[in-house]
Scaffold this motif. Structure first.
Motif, mmCIF file in Angstrom:
data_model
loop_
_atom_site.group_PDB
_atom_site.id
_atom_site.type_symbol
_atom_site.label_atom_id
_atom_site.label_comp_id
_atom_site.label_asym_id
_atom_site.label_seq_id
_atom_site.Cartn_x
_atom_site.Cartn_y
_atom_site.Cartn_z
ATOM 1 N N VAL A 58 0.877 -1.168 0.000
ATOM 2 C CA VAL A 58 0.000 0.000 0.000
ATOM 3 C C VAL A 58 0.915 1.217 0.000
ATOM 4 O O VAL A 58 1.817 1.327 0.839
ATOM 5 N N ASN A 59 0.702 2.131 -0.950
ATOM 6 C CA ASN A 59 1.580 3.277 -1.130
ATOM 7 C C ASN A 59 0.903 4.586 -0.749
ATOM 8 O O ASN A 59 -0.310 4.737 -0.909
ATOM 9 N N ASN A 60 1.720 5.524 -0.283
ATOM 10 C CA ASN A 60 1.298 6.902 -0.064
ATOM 11 C C ASN A 60 0.063 7.010 0.829
ATOM 12 O O ASN A 60 -1.006 7.402 0.393
ATOM 13 N N VAL A 61 0.249 6.661 2.088
ATOM 14 C CA VAL A 61 -0.842 6.604 3.062
ATOM 15 C C VAL A 61 -0.700 7.752 4.053
ATOM 16 O O VAL A 61 0.382 7.988 4.584
ATOM 17 N N THR A 62 -1.786 8.473 4.292
ATOM 18 C CA THR A 62 -1.795 9.528 5.302
ATOM 19 C C THR A 62 -2.679 9.087 6.453
ATOM 20 O O THR A 62 -3.838 8.719 6.244
ATOM 21 N N LEU A 63 -2.120 9.115 7.667
ATOM 22 C CA LEU A 63 -2.859 8.714 8.867
ATOM 23 C C LEU A 63 -2.880 9.853 9.874
ATOM 24 O O LEU A 63 -1.930 10.642 9.952
#
Length: 180
Positions: A58-63
């Protein structure tokens, strides 16, 4: 791919899909693609394919964490664990130590400081641990990958690799810890 990893991947996609709406809007506003992140994503997917390991990237994740957000370049979920990966695409000379808050890039005669990517990824690890509290913390691992033609002038810290070192680093984690 095993049923467990398939269901786990769907769960991750569902959870992260709802969290990443703001990031997708920002992505449309950006026209420049991060070359380093694309290289690492391809290398991770090639690794899963060639080593025949069930998993998902999973790429480019903002949490959200502690009232702010943190952006994670890659999360690799496979039978060897959950790997949280920070990518840095630099040229020139790189100076850095595990304990330093800032690292330095020297490109020709220009010196630029940047946040220690190990510290940066620690924050990402904490966000993943909070989100996936059902995964034992020792199964969530940190990796920093440098792409580009940057050259370390200090010894490269543990868990920091160059792009071509991903496979060897991953193979150090031979023992499956997420059972399918």
């Amino acid at each position: 791919m095993s049923v467990f990893l398939y269901v786990f991947g769907l769960l991750v996609s569902f959870l992260l899909g709802g969290i990443c709406v703001e990031r997708k809007i920002k992505e449309k506003q950006q026209s420049k693609v991060n070359i380093g992140e694309a290289l690492v994503s391809n290398k991770l997917n090639d690794y899963l394919f060639h080593e025949q390991i069930a998993g998902i990237v999973v790429n480019n994740v903002t949490l959200s964490i502690d009232g702010t957000t943190t952006q994670i370049d890659h999360i690799l979920i496979c039978t060897k664990g959950v790997f949280v990966i920070e990518t840095k695409h630099y040229s020139g000379w790189i100076y850095g130590d595990v304990k330093q808050k800032q690292w330095m890039q020297v490109l020709f005669k220009k010196r630029s400081q940047f946040q220690n990517p190990i510290h940066q990824n620690y924050r990402h690890i904490k966000a993943i641990q909070a989100l996936f509290d059902f995964v034992p913390t020792d199964q969530i691992k940190s990796l920093v990958v440098f792409t580009g033609d940057g050259e370390f002038k200090t010894s490269r810290p543990k868990d920091v690799v160059l792009l071509d070192g991903i496979k060897d680093w991953m193979n150090q984690h031979e023992k499956p810890c997420i059972h399918t």
